[in-house]
Design a protein around this motif. Structure first.
Motif, PDB file in Angstrom:
ATOM      1  N   GLU A 288       0.581  -1.029   0.227  1.00 33.15           N
ATOM      2  CA  GLU A 288      -0.049   0.052  -0.065  1.00 33.15           C
ATOM      3  C   GLU A 288       1.030   1.304  -0.309  1.00 33.15           C
ATOM      4  O   GLU A 288       1.662   1.098   0.484  1.00 33.15           O
ATOM      5  N   GLY A 289       0.503   2.087  -0.163  1.00 31.32           N
ATOM      6  CA  GLY A 289       1.433   3.244  -0.798  1.00 31.32           C
ATOM      7  C   GLY A 289       2.143   3.520  -1.192  1.00 31.32           C
ATOM      8  O   GLY A 289       3.192   2.446  -1.895  1.00 31.32           O
ATOM      9  N   TYR A 290       3.481   4.750  -0.460  1.00 31.74           N
ATOM     10  CA  TYR A 290       4.530   4.385  -1.226  1.00 31.74           C
ATOM     11  C   TYR A 290       6.009   2.397  -1.054  1.00 31.74           C
ATOM     12  O   TYR A 290       6.022   2.613  -0.065  1.00 31.74           O
TER      13      TYR A 290
ATOM     14  N   SER B 272      -1.010   3.265  -4.686  1.00 31.74           N
ATOM     15  CA  SER B 272       0.429   2.875  -4.880  1.00 31.74           C
ATOM     16  C   SER B 272       1.674   2.621  -5.540  1.00 31.74           C
ATOM     17  O   SER B 272       0.855   2.788  -7.254  1.00 31.74           O
ATOM     18  N   PHE B 273       2.796   2.976  -5.378  1.00 28.90           N
ATOM     19  CA  PHE B 273       3.451   2.938  -6.502  1.00 28.90           C
ATOM     20  C   PHE B 273       5.270   2.799  -5.761  1.00 28.90           C
ATOM     21  O   PHE B 273       5.275   2.178  -4.789  1.00 28.90           O
TER      22      PHE B 273
ATOM     23  N   ALA C 153       6.759   4.442 -10.317  1.00 32.97           N
ATOM     24  CA  ALA C 153       5.790   3.233 -11.248  1.00 32.97           C
ATOM     25  C   ALA C 153       4.326   3.053 -10.541  1.00 32.97           C
ATOM     26  O   ALA C 153       4.313   2.830  -9.410  1.00 32.97           O
ATOM     27  N   SER C 154       3.900   3.700 -11.047  1.00 39.95           N
ATOM     28  CA  SER C 154       2.160   3.459 -10.367  1.00 39.95           C
ATOM     29  C   SER C 154       2.181   1.784 -10.255  1.00 39.95           C
ATOM     30  O   SER C 154       2.214   1.218 -10.740  1.00 39.95           O
ATOM     31  N   ALA C 155       1.246   2.024  -9.036  1.00 37.65           N
ATOM     32  CA  ALA C 155       0.613   0.193  -9.124  1.00 37.65           C
ATOM     33  C   ALA C 155       0.141  -0.615 -10.598  1.00 37.65           C
ATOM     34  O   ALA C 155       0.745  -1.482 -10.894  1.00 37.65           O
ATOM     35  N   GLU C 156      -0.996   0.684 -11.036  1.00 38.21           N
ATOM     36  CA  GLU C 156      -1.253   0.203 -12.400  1.00 38.21           C
ATOM     37  C   GLU C 156       0.077  -0.048 -14.158  1.00 38.21           C
ATOM     38  O   GLU C 156      -0.415  -0.916 -14.515  1.00 38.21           O
TER      39      GLU C 156
END
Length: 270
Positions: A115-117, A138-139, A178-181
């Protein structure tokens, strides 16, 4: 389940067990779960205790409820790791690589709930595990190169295995989140869960794995890792010496100063 993992009093870890599933939660909230020496030694110790336990089929690694981890403790920006000799310094900086290797060598399936960073060394730890479930929003980010140092901890081969050479260069060199997606599209994440649900989804994955016959699961993990990591050591064994070089450059001094002063750095290749 009884044994050393529960008898041990952990300073920065919370450990729980449900059947053949063990959950290991990083618990250093006052420091954003930053990976200091004590925490990394505990992560190494518990990974080695879990490594060949036949009664454990899945290990879930958990960060904070809102953020996974800020990565290596930022004290290195104040004063890089040094010892009386270069030889002793070279040994001291093996803590991070040893931590990642210990988690990679756990025979049970490992799942990371993010979750989050998830930054720097925390990202290196996450990619050393088998699966990563990331919550929306998150990323992952690697700030090392923009700070003037190399990305070490033997993590570049692992990242390249997951995302391919071009994306690995982009992710490591530029240092942007880099985002979760994005991680899912690249292959660095295995599922994007609703925000706040990464652990719940990870538990679902863990239950699915734990329901499978354990012997062929372990054999499959071992076989795939043997193939994927065949050249791992040959391509990353020098990264601690690269770190020893880069932390002695003027560019690192400038990158560190610029970070602390919250300004853009001016690098000169020196």
């Amino acid at each position: 389940m009884s044994g050393a993992i529960h008898e041990r009093k952990w300073e920065h870890l919370l450990v729980s067990t449900s059947g053949a599933i063990v959950e290991v939660a990083i618990n250093r909230p006052d420091a954003r779960n930053a990976l200091n020496g004590v925490l990394m030694r505990e992560l190494i110790e518990i990974a080695r205790l879990l490594r060949r336990r036949t009664d454990v089929q899945v290990v879930v690694l958990i960060g904070g409820e809102h953020n996974f981890s800020a990565g290596a403790d930022l004290s290195f920006l104040q004063e890089p790791v040094t010892g009386p000799t270069v030889l002793e310094t070279r040994e001291a900086i093996m803590l991070g690589p040893d931590m990642c290797r210990a988690w990679e060598e756990i025979e049970a399936v490992t799942i990371v709930a993010v979750e989050g960073y998830c930054i720097g060394g925390a990202c290196a730890l996450a990619v050393a595990c088998d699966f990563r479930i990331m919550g929306e929003g998150s990323f992952m980010r690697l700030p090392e190169v923009p700070l003037g140092i190399n990305m070490s901890w033997n993590s570049i081969p692992r990242i390249t295995n997951l995302v391919g050479p071009s994306r690995a260069k982009r992710f490591v060199m530029i240092g942007e989140p880099a985002s979760a997606e994005t991680c899912l599209a690249w292959g660095m994440a295995d599922e994007v869960a609703p925000k706040g649900s990464a652990l719940e989804v990870s538990r679902g994955w863990a239950a699915k794995v734990a329901s499978l016959p354990p012997l062929p699961v372990r054999m499959t993990k071992e076989a795939i890792n043997a193939q994927a990591n065949a050249n791992h050591y040959a391509t990353s064994f020098m990264d601690r010496d690269q770190y020893l070089l880069t932390v002695r450059t003027q560019d690192f001094q400038e990158g560190r100063k610029a970070f602390l002063e919250k300004r853009s750095a001016i690098f000169k290749g020196d």
